[in-house]
Motif scaffolding. Structure first.
Motif, PDB file in Angstrom:
ATOM      1  N   MET A 195       0.849  -1.174   0.000  1.00 48.12           N
ATOM      2  CA  MET A 195       0.000   0.000   0.000  1.00 48.12           C
ATOM      3  C   MET A 195       0.897   1.241   0.000  1.00 48.12           C
ATOM      4  O   MET A 195       1.799   1.359   0.802  1.00 48.12           O
ATOM      5  N   SER A 196       0.643   2.149  -0.933  1.00 48.62           N
ATOM      6  CA  SER A 196       1.465   3.343  -1.019  1.00 48.62           C
ATOM      7  C   SER A 196       1.092   4.330   0.080  1.00 48.62           C
ATOM      8  O   SER A 196       0.042   4.222   0.704  1.00 48.62           O
ATOM      9  N   GLU A 197       1.960   5.309   0.271  1.00 46.72           N
ATOM     10  CA  GLU A 197       1.701   6.307   1.307  1.00 46.72           C
ATOM     11  C   GLU A 197       0.428   7.095   1.017  1.00 46.72           C
ATOM     12  O   GLU A 197      -0.330   7.416   1.922  1.00 46.72           O
ATOM     13  N   SER A 198       0.148   7.373  -0.281  1.00 44.40           N
ATOM     14  CA  SER A 198      -1.062   8.134  -0.615  1.00 44.40           C
ATOM     15  C   SER A 198      -2.319   7.332  -0.325  1.00 44.40           C
ATOM     16  O   SER A 198      -3.373   7.903  -0.074  1.00 44.40           O
ATOM     17  N   ASP A 199      -2.244   5.993  -0.351  1.00 44.75           N
ATOM     18  CA  ASP A 199      -3.393   5.169  -0.004  1.00 44.75           C
ATOM     19  C   ASP A 199      -3.738   5.310   1.470  1.00 44.75           C
ATOM     20  O   ASP A 199      -4.862   5.099   1.871  1.00 44.75           O
ATOM     21  N   ARG A 200      -2.757   5.645   2.283  1.00 43.18           N
ATOM     22  CA  ARG A 200      -2.973   5.744   3.731  1.00 43.18           C
ATOM     23  C   ARG A 200      -3.319   7.161   4.172  1.00 43.18           C
ATOM     24  O   ARG A 200      -3.577   7.383   5.342  1.00 43.18           O
ATOM     25  N   GLU A 201      -3.285   8.121   3.258  1.00 42.79           N
ATOM     26  CA  GLU A 201      -3.577   9.497   3.632  1.00 42.79           C
ATOM     27  C   GLU A 201      -5.076   9.748   3.529  1.00 42.79           C
ATOM     28  O   GLU A 201      -5.648   9.704   2.454  1.00 42.79           O
ATOM     29  N   TYR A 202      -5.694   9.984   4.657  1.00 44.36           N
ATOM     30  CA  TYR A 202      -7.136  10.172   4.716  1.00 44.36           C
ATOM     31  C   TYR A 202      -7.468  11.631   4.991  1.00 44.36           C
ATOM     32  O   TYR A 202      -6.773  12.302   5.745  1.00 44.36           O
ATOM     33  N   MET A 203      -8.543  12.103   4.366  1.00 47.82           N
ATOM     34  CA  MET A 203      -8.987  13.484   4.542  1.00 47.82           C
ATOM     35  C   MET A 203     -10.464  13.476   4.900  1.00 47.82           C
ATOM     36  O   MET A 203     -11.215  12.637   4.415  1.00 47.82           O
ATOM     37  N   ASN A 204     -10.871  14.452   5.693  1.00 50.54           N
ATOM     38  CA  ASN A 204     -12.294  14.623   5.943  1.00 50.54           C
ATOM     39  C   ASN A 204     -12.896  15.380   4.751  1.00 50.54           C
ATOM     40  O   ASN A 204     -12.183  15.761   3.813  1.00 50.54           O
ATOM     41  N   THR A 205     -14.198  15.625   4.783  1.00 52.47           N
ATOM     42  CA  THR A 205     -14.867  16.262   3.648  1.00 52.47           C
ATOM     43  C   THR A 205     -14.308  17.649   3.378  1.00 52.47           C
ATOM     44  O   THR A 205     -14.076  18.014   2.227  1.00 52.47           O
ATOM     45  N   GLN A 206     -14.061  18.421   4.413  1.00 54.07           N
ATOM     46  CA  GLN A 206     -13.544  19.776   4.235  1.00 54.07           C
ATOM     47  C   GLN A 206     -12.157  19.755   3.593  1.00 54.07           C
ATOM     48  O   GLN A 206     -11.870  20.529   2.674  1.00 54.07           O
ATOM     49  N   GLN A 207     -11.300  18.867   4.052  1.00 53.26           N
ATOM     50  CA  GLN A 207      -9.955  18.763   3.492  1.00 53.26           C
ATOM     51  C   GLN A 207      -9.995  18.285   2.042  1.00 53.26           C
ATOM     52  O   GLN A 207      -9.258  18.791   1.190  1.00 53.26           O
ATOM     53  N   ALA A 208     -10.858  17.306   1.761  1.00 51.77           N
ATOM     54  CA  ALA A 208     -10.974  16.782   0.401  1.00 51.77           C
ATOM     55  C   ALA A 208     -11.508  17.839  -0.552  1.00 51.77           C
ATOM     56  O   ALA A 208     -11.041  17.967  -1.684  1.00 51.77           O
ATOM     57  N   ALA A 209     -12.485  18.615  -0.096  1.00 48.32           N
ATOM     58  CA  ALA A 209     -13.040  19.679  -0.927  1.00 48.32           C
ATOM     59  C   ALA A 209     -11.965  20.713  -1.248  1.00 48.32           C
ATOM     60  O   ALA A 209     -11.833  21.152  -2.403  1.00 48.32           O
ATOM     61  N   LYS A 210     -11.187  21.079  -0.273  1.00 46.93           N
ATOM     62  CA  LYS A 210     -10.107  22.044  -0.496  1.00 46.93           C
ATOM     63  C   LYS A 210      -9.076  21.466  -1.461  1.00 46.93           C
ATOM     64  O   LYS A 210      -8.599  22.164  -2.361  1.00 46.93           O
ATOM     65  N   TYR A 211      -8.728  20.208  -1.304  1.00 48.02           N
ATOM     66  CA  TYR A 211      -7.748  19.540  -2.165  1.00 48.02           C
ATOM     67  C   TYR A 211      -8.210  19.563  -3.621  1.00 48.02           C
ATOM     68  O   TYR A 211      -7.414  19.807  -4.526  1.00 48.02           O
ATOM     69  N   LEU A 212      -9.503  19.311  -3.850  1.00 47.47           N
ATOM     70  CA  LEU A 212     -10.040  19.266  -5.211  1.00 47.47           C
ATOM     71  C   LEU A 212     -10.454  20.640  -5.734  1.00 47.47           C
ATOM     72  O   LEU A 212     -10.654  20.804  -6.940  1.00 47.47           O
ATOM     73  N   GLY A 213     -10.625  21.605  -4.851  1.00 46.91           N
ATOM     74  CA  GLY A 213     -11.069  22.929  -5.260  1.00 46.91           C
ATOM     75  C   GLY A 213     -12.576  23.029  -5.415  1.00 46.91           C
ATOM     76  O   GLY A 213     -13.077  23.837  -6.207  1.00 46.91           O
ATOM     77  N   PHE A 214     -13.302  22.220  -4.665  1.00 42.35           N
ATOM     78  CA  PHE A 214     -14.761  22.230  -4.673  1.00 42.35           C
ATOM     79  C   PHE A 214     -15.285  22.612  -3.301  1.00 42.35           C
ATOM     80  O   PHE A 214     -14.537  22.646  -2.327  1.00 42.35           O
ATOM     81  N   SER A 215     -16.573  22.854  -3.215  1.00 41.47           N
ATOM     82  CA  SER A 215     -17.196  23.111  -1.926  1.00 41.47           C
ATOM     83  C   SER A 215     -17.472  21.785  -1.215  1.00 41.47           C
ATOM     84  O   SER A 215     -17.561  20.731  -1.867  1.00 41.47           O
ATOM     85  N   THR A 216     -17.636  21.861   0.092  1.00 41.94           N
ATOM     86  CA  THR A 216     -18.004  20.651   0.833  1.00 41.94           C
ATOM     87  C   THR A 216     -19.388  20.185   0.396  1.00 41.94           C
ATOM     88  O   THR A 216     -19.648  18.985   0.341  1.00 41.94           O
ATOM     89  N   GLN A 217     -20.254  21.133   0.053  1.00 40.65           N
ATOM     90  CA  GLN A 217     -21.603  20.787  -0.398  1.00 40.65           C
ATOM     91  C   GLN A 217     -21.550  19.945  -1.671  1.00 40.65           C
ATOM     92  O   GLN A 217     -22.321  19.000  -1.825  1.00 40.65           O
ATOM     93  N   PHE A 218     -20.642  20.269  -2.587  1.00 40.69           N
ATOM     94  CA  PHE A 218     -20.494  19.486  -3.818  1.00 40.69           C
ATOM     95  C   PHE A 218     -20.184  18.024  -3.482  1.00 40.69           C
ATOM     96  O   PHE A 218     -20.787  17.107  -4.047  1.00 40.69           O
ATOM     97  N   LEU A 219     -19.257  17.805  -2.559  1.00 36.98           N
ATOM     98  CA  LEU A 219     -18.906  16.430  -2.181  1.00 36.98           C
ATOM     99  C   LEU A 219     -20.056  15.739  -1.451  1.00 36.98           C
ATOM    100  O   LEU A 219     -20.300  14.547  -1.666  1.00 36.98           O
TER     101      LEU A 219
END
Length: 67
Positions: free
Chosen positions: A1-25
């Protein structure tokens, strides 16, 4: 398992990472068009590798390309 497979984000962090709103996710989870996620009893988590894979599926070269 790669390091990126182990990196977990909550909805707010994931939305920021993708450049979307939390509502979109949140709506994407409900309607089934968002990135893959993990559902725990009290939390939703996204893996960085799943976010990258989902984004790559939406890559287009021309406006006439069909999704």
């Amino acid at each position: 398992m790669s390091e990126s497979d182990r990196e977990y984000m909550n909805t707010q962090q994931a939305a920021k990472y993708l450049g979307f709103s939390t509502q979109f996710l949140e709506i994407g989870r409900h309607k089934g068009y968002g990135p893959a996620y993990l559902k725990y009893p009290q939390a939703v988590k996204y893996r960085r590798c799943d976010l990258d894979e989902w984004a790559a599926k939406h890559l287009r070269q021309h406006t006439s390309e069909v999704a």
